[in-house]
Design a protein around this motif. Structure first.
Motif, PDB file in Angstrom:
ATOM      1  N   TYR A   1       0.877  -1.182   0.000  1.00  0.00           N
ATOM      2  CA  TYR A   1       0.000   0.000   0.000  1.00  0.00           C
ATOM      3  C   TYR A   1       0.914   1.232   0.000  1.00  0.00           C
ATOM      4  O   TYR A   1       1.748   1.384   0.888  1.00  0.00           O
ATOM      5  CB  TYR A   1      -0.846  -0.076   1.260  1.00  0.00           C
ATOM      6  N   TYR A   2       0.758   2.087  -0.998  1.00  0.00           N
ATOM      7  CA  TYR A   2       1.682   3.204  -1.196  1.00  0.00           C
ATOM      8  C   TYR A   2       0.949   4.550  -1.229  1.00  0.00           C
ATOM      9  O   TYR A   2      -0.056   4.705  -1.926  1.00  0.00           O
ATOM     10  CB  TYR A   2       2.422   3.056  -2.524  1.00  0.00           C
ATOM     11  N   LEU A   3       1.510   5.509  -0.501  1.00  0.00           N
ATOM     12  CA  LEU A   3       1.114   6.905  -0.668  1.00  0.00           C
ATOM     13  C   LEU A   3       2.096   7.639  -1.583  1.00  0.00           C
ATOM     14  O   LEU A   3       1.738   8.644  -2.191  1.00  0.00           O
ATOM     15  CB  LEU A   3       1.084   7.628   0.683  1.00  0.00           C
ATOM     16  N   GLU A   4       3.319   7.158  -1.640  1.00  0.00           N
ATOM     17  CA  GLU A   4       4.382   7.783  -2.419  1.00  0.00           C
ATOM     18  C   GLU A   4       5.469   6.741  -2.654  1.00  0.00           C
ATOM     19  O   GLU A   4       5.434   5.644  -2.088  1.00  0.00           O
ATOM     20  CB  GLU A   4       4.963   8.973  -1.655  1.00  0.00           C
ATOM     21  N   GLY A   5       6.454   7.084  -3.487  1.00  0.00           N
ATOM     22  CA  GLY A   5       7.605   6.218  -3.629  1.00  0.00           C
ATOM     23  C   GLY A   5       8.401   6.178  -2.339  1.00  0.00           C
ATOM     24  O   GLY A   5       8.376   7.131  -1.543  1.00  0.00           O
ATOM     25  N   LEU A   6       9.127   5.099  -2.119  1.00  0.00           N
ATOM     26  CA  LEU A   6       9.792   4.884  -0.832  1.00  0.00           C
ATOM     27  C   LEU A   6      11.182   5.501  -0.756  1.00  0.00           C
ATOM     28  O   LEU A   6      11.813   5.480   0.305  1.00  0.00           O
ATOM     29  CB  LEU A   6       9.872   3.390  -0.528  1.00  0.00           C
ATOM     30  N   HIS A   7      11.694   6.043  -1.855  1.00  0.00           N
ATOM     31  CA  HIS A   7      13.025   6.622  -1.868  1.00  0.00           C
ATOM     32  C   HIS A   7      12.947   8.141  -2.047  1.00  0.00           C
ATOM     33  O   HIS A   7      11.868   8.720  -1.914  1.00  0.00           O
ATOM     34  CB  HIS A   7      13.871   5.954  -2.944  1.00  0.00           C
ATOM     35  N   ASN A   8      14.055   8.764  -2.318  1.00  0.00           N
ATOM     36  CA  ASN A   8      14.095  10.224  -2.376  1.00  0.00           C
ATOM     37  C   ASN A   8      14.637  10.751  -3.697  1.00  0.00           C
ATOM     38  O   ASN A   8      15.258  11.804  -3.748  1.00  0.00           O
ATOM     39  CB  ASN A   8      14.935  10.761  -1.206  1.00  0.00           C
TER      40      ASN A   8
ATOM     41  N   GLN B   1      -2.085  -7.657  -6.025  1.00  0.00           N
ATOM     42  CA  GLN B   1      -2.347  -6.275  -6.353  1.00  0.00           C
ATOM     43  C   GLN B   1      -1.556  -5.343  -5.434  1.00  0.00           C
ATOM     44  O   GLN B   1      -1.437  -5.598  -4.235  1.00  0.00           O
ATOM     45  CB  GLN B   1      -3.839  -5.966  -6.207  1.00  0.00           C
ATOM     46  N   LYS B   2      -1.020  -4.266  -5.997  1.00  0.00           N
ATOM     47  CA  LYS B   2      -0.442  -3.182  -5.223  1.00  0.00           C
ATOM     48  C   LYS B   2      -1.484  -2.068  -5.127  1.00  0.00           C
ATOM     49  O   LYS B   2      -2.080  -1.671  -6.140  1.00  0.00           O
ATOM     50  CB  LYS B   2       0.818  -2.636  -5.890  1.00  0.00           C
ATOM     51  N   LEU B   3      -1.709  -1.565  -3.922  1.00  0.00           N
ATOM     52  CA  LEU B   3      -2.687  -0.505  -3.703  1.00  0.00           C
ATOM     53  C   LEU B   3      -1.980   0.840  -3.741  1.00  0.00           C
ATOM     54  O   LEU B   3      -1.027   1.071  -2.988  1.00  0.00           O
ATOM     55  CB  LEU B   3      -3.398  -0.689  -2.368  1.00  0.00           C
ATOM     56  N   ILE B   4      -2.446   1.709  -4.624  1.00  0.00           N
ATOM     57  CA  ILE B   4      -1.797   2.997  -4.853  1.00  0.00           C
ATOM     58  C   ILE B   4      -2.751   4.111  -4.429  1.00  0.00           C
ATOM     59  O   ILE B   4      -3.814   4.303  -5.030  1.00  0.00           O
ATOM     60  CB  ILE B   4      -1.419   3.167  -6.343  1.00  0.00           C
TER      61      ILE B   4
ATOM     62  N   LEU C   1       7.827  21.707 -13.292  1.00  0.00           N
ATOM     63  CA  LEU C   1       8.472  20.681 -12.476  1.00  0.00           C
ATOM     64  C   LEU C   1       9.753  20.162 -13.133  1.00  0.00           C
ATOM     65  O   LEU C   1      10.723  19.829 -12.448  1.00  0.00           O
ATOM     66  CB  LEU C   1       7.496  19.538 -12.208  1.00  0.00           C
ATOM     67  N   LYS C   2       9.771  20.123 -14.454  1.00  0.00           N
ATOM     68  CA  LYS C   2      11.019  19.747 -15.136  1.00  0.00           C
ATOM     69  C   LYS C   2      12.120  20.744 -14.827  1.00  0.00           C
ATOM     70  O   LYS C   2      13.290  20.367 -14.646  1.00  0.00           O
ATOM     71  CB  LYS C   2      10.781  19.640 -16.647  1.00  0.00           C
ATOM     72  N   LYS C   3      11.770  22.012 -14.726  1.00  0.00           N
ATOM     73  CA  LYS C   3      12.762  23.031 -14.388  1.00  0.00           C
ATOM     74  C   LYS C   3      13.335  22.813 -12.997  1.00  0.00           C
ATOM     75  O   LYS C   3      14.464  23.208 -12.710  1.00  0.00           O
ATOM     76  CB  LYS C   3      12.142  24.428 -14.489  1.00  0.00           C
ATOM     77  N   GLN C   4      12.553  22.197 -12.120  1.00  0.00           N
ATOM     78  CA  GLN C   4      13.028  21.875 -10.774  1.00  0.00           C
ATOM     79  C   GLN C   4      13.793  20.555 -10.728  1.00  0.00           C
ATOM     80  O   GLN C   4      14.211  20.114  -9.663  1.00  0.00           O
ATOM     81  CB  GLN C   4      11.852  21.824  -9.793  1.00  0.00           C
ATOM     82  N   GLY C   5      13.962  19.929 -11.884  1.00  0.00           N
ATOM     83  CA  GLY C   5      14.751  18.709 -11.942  1.00  0.00           C
ATOM     84  C   GLY C   5      13.970  17.423 -11.768  1.00  0.00           C
ATOM     85  O   GLY C   5      14.573  16.351 -11.599  1.00  0.00           O
ATOM     86  N   TYR C   6      12.646  17.496 -11.862  1.00  0.00           N
ATOM     87  CA  TYR C   6      11.836  16.288 -11.703  1.00  0.00           C
ATOM     88  C   TYR C   6      11.686  15.542 -13.024  1.00  0.00           C
ATOM     89  O   TYR C   6      11.497  16.154 -14.078  1.00  0.00           O
ATOM     90  CB  TYR C   6      10.446  16.635 -11.157  1.00  0.00           C
ATOM     91  N   ASP C   7      11.785  14.232 -12.942  1.00  0.00           N
ATOM     92  CA  ASP C   7      11.449  13.348 -14.050  1.00  0.00           C
ATOM     93  C   ASP C   7      10.080  12.744 -13.780  1.00  0.00           C
ATOM     94  O   ASP C   7       9.724  12.461 -12.627  1.00  0.00           O
ATOM     95  CB  ASP C   7      12.474  12.213 -14.176  1.00  0.00           C
ATOM     96  N   PHE C   8       9.326  12.508 -14.846  1.00  0.00           N
ATOM     97  CA  PHE C   8       7.981  11.960 -14.718  1.00  0.00           C
ATOM     98  C   PHE C   8       8.000  10.481 -15.079  1.00  0.00           C
ATOM     99  O   PHE C   8       8.501  10.101 -16.147  1.00  0.00           O
ATOM    100  CB  PHE C   8       7.014  12.722 -15.625  1.00  0.00           C
ATOM    101  N   VAL C   9       7.452   9.650 -14.200  1.00  0.00           N
ATOM    102  CA  VAL C   9       7.433   8.207 -14.418  1.00  0.00           C
ATOM    103  C   VAL C   9       6.048   7.667 -14.073  1.00  0.00           C
ATOM    104  O   VAL C   9       5.267   8.299 -13.359  1.00  0.00           O
ATOM    105  CB  VAL C   9       8.488   7.484 -13.558  1.00  0.00           C
ATOM    106  N   THR C  10       5.760   6.484 -14.577  1.00  0.00           N
ATOM    107  CA  THR C  10       4.535   5.797 -14.189  1.00  0.00           C
ATOM    108  C   THR C  10       4.710   5.213 -12.787  1.00  0.00           C
ATOM    109  O   THR C  10       5.826   5.036 -12.300  1.00  0.00           O
ATOM    110  CB  THR C  10       4.201   4.683 -15.186  1.00  0.00           C
ATOM    111  N   VAL C  11       3.600   4.902 -12.125  1.00  0.00           N
ATOM    112  CA  VAL C  11       3.673   4.420 -10.746  1.00  0.00           C
ATOM    113  C   VAL C  11       4.454   3.115 -10.640  1.00  0.00           C
ATOM    114  O   VAL C  11       5.224   2.914  -9.695  1.00  0.00           O
ATOM    115  CB  VAL C  11       2.256   4.253 -10.157  1.00  0.00           C
TER     116      VAL C  11
ATOM    117  N   ILE D   1       7.696   2.648  -8.040  1.00  0.00           N
ATOM    118  CA  ILE D   1       7.822   1.731  -6.902  1.00  0.00           C
ATOM    119  C   ILE D   1       8.519   0.430  -7.273  1.00  0.00           C
ATOM    120  O   ILE D   1       8.707  -0.438  -6.419  1.00  0.00           O
ATOM    121  CB  ILE D   1       6.448   1.444  -6.260  1.00  0.00           C
ATOM    122  N   GLY D   2       8.888   0.277  -8.544  1.00  0.00           N
ATOM    123  CA  GLY D   2       9.646  -0.892  -8.955  1.00  0.00           C
ATOM    124  C   GLY D   2       8.849  -2.184  -8.929  1.00  0.00           C
ATOM    125  O   GLY D   2       9.280  -3.193  -8.346  1.00  0.00           O
ATOM    126  N   THR D   3       7.714  -2.182  -9.605  1.00  0.00           N
ATOM    127  CA  THR D   3       6.858  -3.363  -9.640  1.00  0.00           C
ATOM    128  C   THR D   3       6.281  -3.514 -11.036  1.00  0.00           C
ATOM    129  O   THR D   3       6.171  -2.523 -11.774  1.00  0.00           O
ATOM    130  CB  THR D   3       5.719  -3.221  -8.599  1.00  0.00           C
TER     131      THR D   3
END
Length: 267
Positions: free
Chosen positions: A58-65, A182-185, A243-253, A257-259
């Motif tokens: 069960y995830y609210l966010e990714g577990l890393h930084n 199932q992973k709960l997002i 957000l790209k200007k702030q250095g963020y990359d956009f990924v699928t869930v 979370i690596g699943t």
């Protein structure tokens, strides 16, 4: 009723909860946006408590930084999905769509377009009920399992990610769904586009909500169905370059979370 899936799910959740948290992972998951009273929304403490007890399921966010972010959209497919696909393609960004089975039945071509474009398709139930109080058969056969069959028939995929409508789900239901792989997002940022959709300046409000609460490995909740989502489409067009200007990359869930995004189609 075969209780084995529930038992396996409970054992899994206990094992996950008992495991030590690796030093490179966030010790807790949190919702960064506020709570709106009077709208029968899931309390934030409930979300955070369940994320702690069902870590890895069960995830609210990714577990890393890492400076990655996942945009997610609920309640489609609809005409707004088509508009969003154009914006996402313009910015070369992939997102995760939590589709309703009933909507995929209505608009399968739109759902196929999202899949073909490389976005992840996930399960948001069949017709968006409050889940608490449903029997196990109603939960799976009537809602998530019913949608899985529709996704398999119409799209050729069986999602491994799901999101409970409104965020409400009982612990026993989490265990049952975990036993079905199932992973709960859930989410760490709720743009509350469901609340501001009819206001003037909705896009700016959504933009400001995300920019004021963005954080590493955020999961952002938005909607591409269920109402007027023009403000959401406009806000996404504004948010991605900022957000790209702030250095963020956009990924699928699933990447966040690596699943796997999908189960074998024989499931």
């Amino acid at each position: 009723m075969n209780i084995l899936p529930c038992v396996l799910g409970l054992l899994l959740s206990a094992m996950v909860h008992a495991a030590p948290i690796p030093a490179d992972e966030k010790p807790v998951q949190k919702v960064r946006t506020g709570f709106i009273e009077g709208w029968n929304q899931v309390p934030l403490k409930r979300l955070e408590d369940q994320a702690a007890r069902y870590r890895g399921t069960y995830y609210l966010e990714g577990l890393h930084n890492t400076r990655r972010i996942a945009l997610t959209f609920d309640d489609g497919p609809s005409s707004y999905t088509t508009a969003l696909l154009k914006v996402l393609d313009k910015h070369q960004v992939k997102a995760t769509f939590f589709f309703l089975g009933a909507q995929v039945e209505t608009a399968p071509e739109t759902a196929r377009a999202a899949l073909k474009a490389g976005h992840t398709i996930a399960n948001h139930s069949y017709d968006h009920p409050y889940l608490t109080g449903l029997t196990p058969a109603q939960l799976w056969d009537g809602q998530f399992g019913r949608s899985q069959r529709i996704f398999k028939e119409k799209l050729g995929v069986v999602p491994a990610l799901l999101r409970p409508p409104y965020g409400f789900i009982d612990d026993s239901q989490i265990a049952l769904l975990a036993a079905r792989r199932q992973k709960l997002i859930l989410w760490s940022i709720d743009t509350q586009d469901w609340y501001v959709a009819q206001r003037l300046g909705a896009a700016n409000a959504l933009y400001n909500t995300v920019m004021n609460t963005v954080h590493p490995e955020a999961i952002v909740l938005m909607h591409d169905g269920g109402g007027n989502r023009a403000g959401t489409v406009e806000a996404v067009d504004m948010l991605i370059p900022a957000l790209k200007k702030q250095g963020y990359d956009f990924v699928t869930v699933d990447r966040l979370i690596g699943t796997p995004a999908y189960l074998a189609t024989t499931q």
